[in-house]
Design a protein around this motif. Structure first.
Motif, PDB file in Angstrom:
ATOM      1  N   SER A   1       0.821  -1.211   0.000  1.00  0.00           N
ATOM      2  CA  SER A   1       0.000   0.000   0.000  1.00  0.00           C
ATOM      3  C   SER A   1       0.850   1.254   0.000  1.00  0.00           C
ATOM      4  CB  SER A   1      -0.949   0.000   1.206  1.00  0.00           C
ATOM      5  OG  SER A   1      -0.223   0.071   2.420  1.00  0.00           O
TER       6      SER A   1
ATOM      7  N   CYS B   1      -6.360   3.018  -5.072  1.00  0.00           N
ATOM      8  CA  CYS B   1      -7.709   2.821  -4.560  1.00  0.00           C
ATOM      9  C   CYS B   1      -8.710   3.130  -5.669  1.00  0.00           C
ATOM     10  CB  CYS B   1      -7.964   3.742  -3.366  1.00  0.00           C
ATOM     11  SG  CYS B   1      -8.297   2.866  -1.839  1.00  0.00           S
TER      12      CYS B   1
ATOM     13  N   THR C   1      -9.334  -0.772  -2.082  1.00  0.00           N
ATOM     14  CA  THR C   1      -7.891  -0.910  -2.281  1.00  0.00           C
ATOM     15  C   THR C   1      -7.601  -2.036  -3.262  1.00  0.00           C
ATOM     16  OG1 THR C   1      -7.504  -0.156  -0.014  1.00  0.00           O
ATOM     17  CG2 THR C   1      -5.681  -1.266  -1.136  1.00  0.00           C
TER      18      THR C   1
END
Length: 333
Positions: free
Chosen positions: A104, A110, A120
């Motif tokens: 991430s 996203c 996500t």
């Protein structure tokens, strides 16, 4: 995402070796996008986990080793093994949570579902649909694609139950069209498995990855061990009355055994000896399985997965004959 030019460059590596129509070449190009994500996933897992994880199976054999030997067969999942002892799948899932934090931060992606929420992507999910075996953890990573998977708005609906507002759909369409060249981008899953409680021999290799993904140090289950496993558990296995149901796996093994051309044959033989617990593998079983593959394997040979191999004007009979000869050479070392 890989650019079209990167995918075309990879396609051009094969175009000089094979003869395919324009439609088939487009299908190969579309499939290479998924292969890109498989290789990217392998690189990121290795970079994060280091020597805790190692890779083997069809993806490694065909996308890392095979290009130096012959045209690869397509395979669309990734096999790995956890090198450290763990007590259950929950331990591995907790490791994947740490990996997701890393992903991430590196790939903050996203997909908007309303003005202040998003889904996500490019993070690991538990793949309950595929998780059958107690010592194999099945996982998946959702990724944006041009050509395979669910349209992005259908994907949002399938995982969240939310119907995207038309204004968000139109905004995303403009973004996708300007950045990746398609109006309705899709979301598909990159699937990978992690085997537990195994101790496969491995080698540490410095590899130049395809798709301009750079050089990477990979821990790979020893090539010769993988090939020996194909001989013992596929080509030379006694399937009894279930042989017909295992012909497709035998065909995949035969194609992967083309790598005997670059393997240490004496080492392969030693692994075959170890895997059969010092009992001689039965040549009669190999003859039986391969004869049945020649007789009935044509229905599998026409699969898209083998399009690059067939594109070199290969006949299944000839391939089986050549590999049978190579296996005999190994076993007589």
């Amino acid at each position: 995402m890989p650019s079209i030019s990167v995918l075309n460059k990879e396609l051009n590596r094969f175009k000089g070796q094979i003869e395919l129509g324009e439609g088939d070449l487009n299908q190969v190009l579309f499939s290479l996008e998924r292969v890109y994500y498989i290789v990217l996933t392998m690189r990121e897992l290795q970079e994060f986990f280091g020597d805790k994880i190692q890779f083997g199976g069809g993806a490694v054999l065909n996308y890392i080793f095979m290009p130096s030997v012959d045209a690869p067969r397509f395979t669309f999942d990734l096999d790995s093994a956890w090198s450290k002892r763990v007590s259950n799948k929950r331990v591995l899932l907790s490791e994947m949570i740490k990996f997701n934090k890393y992903l991430s931060e590196k790939y903050p992606l996203c997909l908007p579902i309303d003005e202040d929420k998003c889904l996500t992507l490019l993070t690991v999910e538990y793949d309950a649909e595929k998780d059958y075996f107690p010592n194999v953890l099945s996982l998946r990573i959702p990724a944006i694609m041009r050509w395979s998977g669910l349209e992005f708005y259908r994907y949002v609906k399938s995982v969240s139950g939310i119907d995207l507002d038309l204004s968000i759909i139109n905004k995303l369409r403009k973004i996708f069209e300007s950045t990746i060249g398609v109006r309705d981008a899709k979301v598909d899953f990159i699937r990978f498995e992690v085997s537990m409680s195994v101790n496969y021999p491995r080698a540490e290799l410095n590899v130049d990855l395809p798709f301009e993904l750079g050089s990477s140090k990979l821990f790979i289950t020893d090539l010769e061990y993988q090939l020996a496993s194909k001989i013992v558990y596929k080509v030379g296995w006694d399937f009894g009355g279930d042989l017909e149901f295992n012909l497709h796996d035998i065909l995949k093994a035969i194609l992967d055994l083309r790598l005997l051309n670059i393997a240490n044959k004496e080492k392969v033989k030693r692994y075959v000896w170890d895997l059969t617990r010092s009992t001689a593998i039965e040549w009669g079983l190999i003859e039986k399985n391969l004869s049945e593959l020649q007789r009935s394997g044509g229905k599998y040979w026409t699969s898209f997965h083998y399009i690059l191999v067939r594109g070199k004007h290969r006949k299944l009979d000839k391939l089986v004959f050549d590999i049978k000869r190579k296996i005999r050479e190994v076993l007589q070392q």
